[in-house]
Design a protein around this motif. Structure first.
Motif, PDB file in Angstrom:
ATOM      1  N   ILE A  75      41.520   5.493   6.859  1.00  6.53           N
ATOM      2  CA  ILE A  75      42.808   6.383   7.687  1.00  6.53           C
ATOM      3  C   ILE A  75      44.452   4.868   7.941  1.00  6.53           C
ATOM      4  N   ALA A  76      44.562   5.388   7.185  1.00  7.94           N
ATOM      5  CA  ALA A  76      47.023   4.981   6.934  1.00  7.94           C
ATOM      6  C   ALA A  76      47.931   5.686   7.845  1.00  7.94           C
ATOM      7  N   ALA A  77      48.692   5.115   7.830  1.00  8.78           N
ATOM      8  CA  ALA A  77      50.420   6.165   8.249  1.00  8.78           C
ATOM      9  C   ALA A  77      51.151   5.603   6.776  1.00  8.78           C
ATOM     10  N   SER A  78      51.623   7.218   6.821  1.00 11.66           N
ATOM     11  CA  SER A  78      52.190   6.593   5.422  1.00 11.66           C
ATOM     12  C   SER A  78      53.385   5.704   5.834  1.00 11.66           C
ATOM     13  N   PRO A  79      53.870   5.509   4.386  1.00 12.42           N
ATOM     14  CA  PRO A  79      54.455   4.444   4.214  1.00 12.42           C
ATOM     15  C   PRO A  79      56.261   4.607   4.730  1.00 12.42           C
ATOM     16  N   ILE A  88      50.022  10.840   8.894  1.00 16.18           N
ATOM     17  CA  ILE A  88      48.646  10.034   8.451  1.00 16.18           C
ATOM     18  C   ILE A  88      47.725  10.364   7.693  1.00 16.18           C
ATOM     19  N   SER A  89      46.707   9.608   6.887  1.00 14.64           N
ATOM     20  CA  SER A  89      46.061   9.951   5.394  1.00 14.64           C
ATOM     21  C   SER A  89      44.972   9.827   5.669  1.00 14.64           C
ATOM     22  N   ILE A  90      43.983  10.744   6.003  1.00 17.93           N
ATOM     23  CA  ILE A  90      42.460  10.491   6.132  1.00 17.93           C
ATOM     24  C   ILE A  90      42.133  10.588   5.307  1.00 17.93           C
ATOM     25  N   LEU A 124      46.980   4.329  16.381  1.00 14.87           N
ATOM     26  CA  LEU A 124      46.604   4.323  15.147  1.00 14.87           C
ATOM     27  C   LEU A 124      48.136   3.968  14.436  1.00 14.87           C
ATOM     28  N   LEU A 125      49.654   4.105  14.988  1.00 13.85           N
ATOM     29  CA  LEU A 125      50.640   4.370  14.591  1.00 13.85           C
ATOM     30  C   LEU A 125      51.173   2.929  14.769  1.00 13.85           C
ATOM     31  N   ASN A 126      50.581   2.362  15.941  1.00 11.88           N
ATOM     32  CA  ASN A 126      50.579   1.072  16.736  1.00 11.88           C
ATOM     33  C   ASN A 126      50.338  -0.089  15.998  1.00 11.88           C
ATOM     34  N   GLU A 127      48.602   0.461  15.946  1.00 13.99           N
ATOM     35  CA  GLU A 127      47.956  -0.412  15.050  1.00 13.99           C
ATOM     36  C   GLU A 127      47.990  -2.196  14.237  1.00 13.99           C
ATOM     37  N   GLY A 128      48.320  -3.234  14.128  1.00 11.38           N
ATOM     38  CA  GLY A 128      49.215  -4.092  14.066  1.00 11.38           C
ATOM     39  C   GLY A 128      50.513  -3.996  14.308  1.00 11.38           C
TER      40      GLY A 128
END
Length: 134
Positions: A75-79, A88-90, A124-128
């Motif tokens: 699970i990752a956000a687009s660069p 958001i890519s799952i 999720l987008l704010n993670e890290g």
């Protein structure tokens, strides 16, 4: 093929899937945990994923999928800039025994829960990110 001590997923119609279920069953010592995900259990899993309410809940389910079935999620956000859930890519990583339809239904269920609870996507987008922990 040896009989397993638990009910397993029925095979897909010929040509409809590339899950390699039979090859997995023939492989000695193969990880057959994914075959525990029968069609009924898959429906329950999708319902559970659609009912996620927080990022912690999502991460918990991600860990449970890995532990119990060997299913790995990415699970990752687009660069680039994320303006909607499409950014958001799952992904459910391929593995022997994992049905193509299941690989599509899991991300769809997670995105559906994000639509109902946008805070999951925001967290999720704010993670890290810069504001994590505030």
């Amino acid at each position: 093929m040896s009989a397993l001590p638990f009910p397993i997923r029925t095979e897909c119609p010929p040509g409809a899937c590339v899950c390699e279920r039979d090859a997995l069953l023939r492989t000695p010592g193969g990880d057959t945990r994914i075959l525990l995900l029968t069609r009924e259990e898959e429906k329950r899993l999708v319902q559970r994923l659609e009912a996620l309410t927080s990022l912690a809940d999502l991460r918990h389910m991600e860990q449970r999928l890995l532990e119990q079935l060997g299913v790995r999620l990415t699970i990752a956000a687009s660069p680039h800039e994320v303006r909607s859930l499409r950014g958001i890519s799952i992904l459910v990583l391929e593995q022997p025994g994992l049905c193509r339809k299941t690989r599509q239904s899991i991300p769809a269920a997670i995105k559906k829960s994000m639509e109902h609870h946008p805070q999951i996507a925001w967290d999720l987008l704010n993670e890290g990110g810069l504001f994590e922990g505030l």
